[in-house]
Design a protein around this motif. Structure first.
Motif, short mmCIF file in Angstrom:
data_model
loop_
_atom_site.label_atom_id
_atom_site.label_comp_id
_atom_site.label_asym_id
_atom_site.label_seq_id
_atom_site.Cartn_x
_atom_site.Cartn_y
_atom_site.Cartn_z
N SER A 44 139.39 42.93 89.62
CA SER A 44 138.03 43.13 90.78
C SER A 44 136.66 42.76 90.07
N VAL A 45 136.32 43.54 88.93
CA VAL A 45 135.38 43.29 88.33
C VAL A 45 135.28 42.11 87.62
N LEU A 46 136.34 41.42 86.88
CA LEU A 46 136.31 40.19 86.64
C LEU A 46 136.04 38.92 87.74
N VAL A 47 136.69 39.04 88.79
CA VAL A 47 136.50 38.03 89.90
C VAL A 47 135.12 38.13 90.20
N LEU A 48 134.30 39.45 90.40
CA LEU A 48 133.11 39.76 90.95
C LEU A 48 132.15 38.84 89.91
N GLY A 49 132.37 39.17 88.55
CA GLY A 49 131.61 38.68 87.41
C GLY A 49 131.65 37.13 87.41
N LEU A 50 132.86 36.51 87.68
CA LEU A 50 133.08 35.27 87.56
C LEU A 50 132.25 34.62 88.93
N LEU A 51 132.53 34.95 90.16
CA LEU A 51 131.55 34.83 91.29
C LEU A 51 130.07 34.76 91.10
#
Length: 275
Positions: free
Chosen positions: A16-23
């Motif tokens: 989740s953190v990785l996806v949010l960071g990418l977004l």
């Protein structure tokens, strides 16, 4: 069981953190590009005539065409390969102009912040062939090939605009294949297209058409000479192109592409490629 659940929770949080960071990175990059584009005002570019040492104001893609064809050559540290490619190109263009008095041309060399003698070599050709036939655009610092091509397209005068690499990888005479395809499509557009394209007063520059060179017929030979991991990456990239653009595009990387002025106007005024 509790350990497995803890591991699953950790992986879920990490993903989740990785996806949010990418977004967040995508949103930030988009904002920065938009902000930079809106706030950055470029000075009107000029060509320099090395013979008279007087500046020559650049034309713009929105202006009417003044030449039949423009050849845009992006160059970065091409001091050694550029002379051979330009000699071949200009010999062909001069021979064609001698046979057909209606044929006019220009070669636009875009120096993408070269650190070697590319600028000197380019200006030597301007002196030999005059600033009306050969022009040099200096980007100052390295912006990348995409921006070099964009800048050359935006300040060319041709009805047809051809981008080609400075290494002479493709024979300049092959431009006739792209040129013929564009004229064939334009003829069909005028015959069967809408009322705007079928106007008899339209010139080739006014109909948005693009024709791309392809080296797909050499693929088997290239596959045999490349490392396996390069072939794997190439096939993966082809899959992405297929999913994004649909079937029928076998070679996106060939640096030999021709656009009508109308097509270049639509494309190169709407892309942002600066690094």
């Amino acid at each position: 069981m509790g350990f497995m659940w803890t591991t699953f929770e950790f992986l879920s949080i990490f993903a989740s953190v990785l996806v949010l960071g990418l977004l967040a990175a995508i949103v930030f990059a988009s904002y920065r590009r938009t902000y930079s584009y809106n706030c950055h005002v470029e000075a009107p570019p000029v060509f320099e005539d090395p013979n008279s040492l007087k500046p020559v104001t650049c034309p713009h893609i929105l202006d009417p065409a003044e030449k039949y064809i423009s050849l845009i050559v992006p160059a970065y540290n091409e001091e050694h390969r550029l002379p051979g490619a330009l000699d071949e190109t200009l010999n062909y263009l001069q021979e064609r102009a001698a046979k057909d008095k209606s044929f006019s041309y220009e070669v636009v060399i875009v120096d993408d912040g070269s650190a070697d003698g590319t600028r000197r070599v380019a200006f030597d050709f301007v002196k030999r062939y005059t600033v009306d036939n050969v022009r040099v655009v200096l980007l100052g610092r390295n912006h990348g090939k995409g921006e070099a091509i964009r800048k050359g397209m935006l300040h060319s005068r041709g009805e047809l605009l051809l981008m080609l690499d400075a290494d002479g990888a493709t024979k300049v005479t092959d431009l006739e294949k792209l040129e013929n395809q564009i004229h064939a499509v334009a003829g069909k557009e005028q015959k069967f297209g809408d009322s705007s394209a079928s106007d008899a007063t339209l010139r080739i520059a006014d109909i948005p058409i693009a024709a791309f060179g392809s080296r797909a017929h050499l693929e088997e030979k290239a596959l045999a000479s490349r490392k396996w991991y390069r072939n794997f990456l190439m096939k993966g990239f082809h899959l992405v192109v297929l999913l994004a653009a649909g079937p029928g595009i076998r070679d996106t990387q060939c640096g030999f592409k021709m656009f009508t002025r109308a097509a270049a106007r639509k494309l190169f005024t709407n892309i942002r490629l600066k690094r």
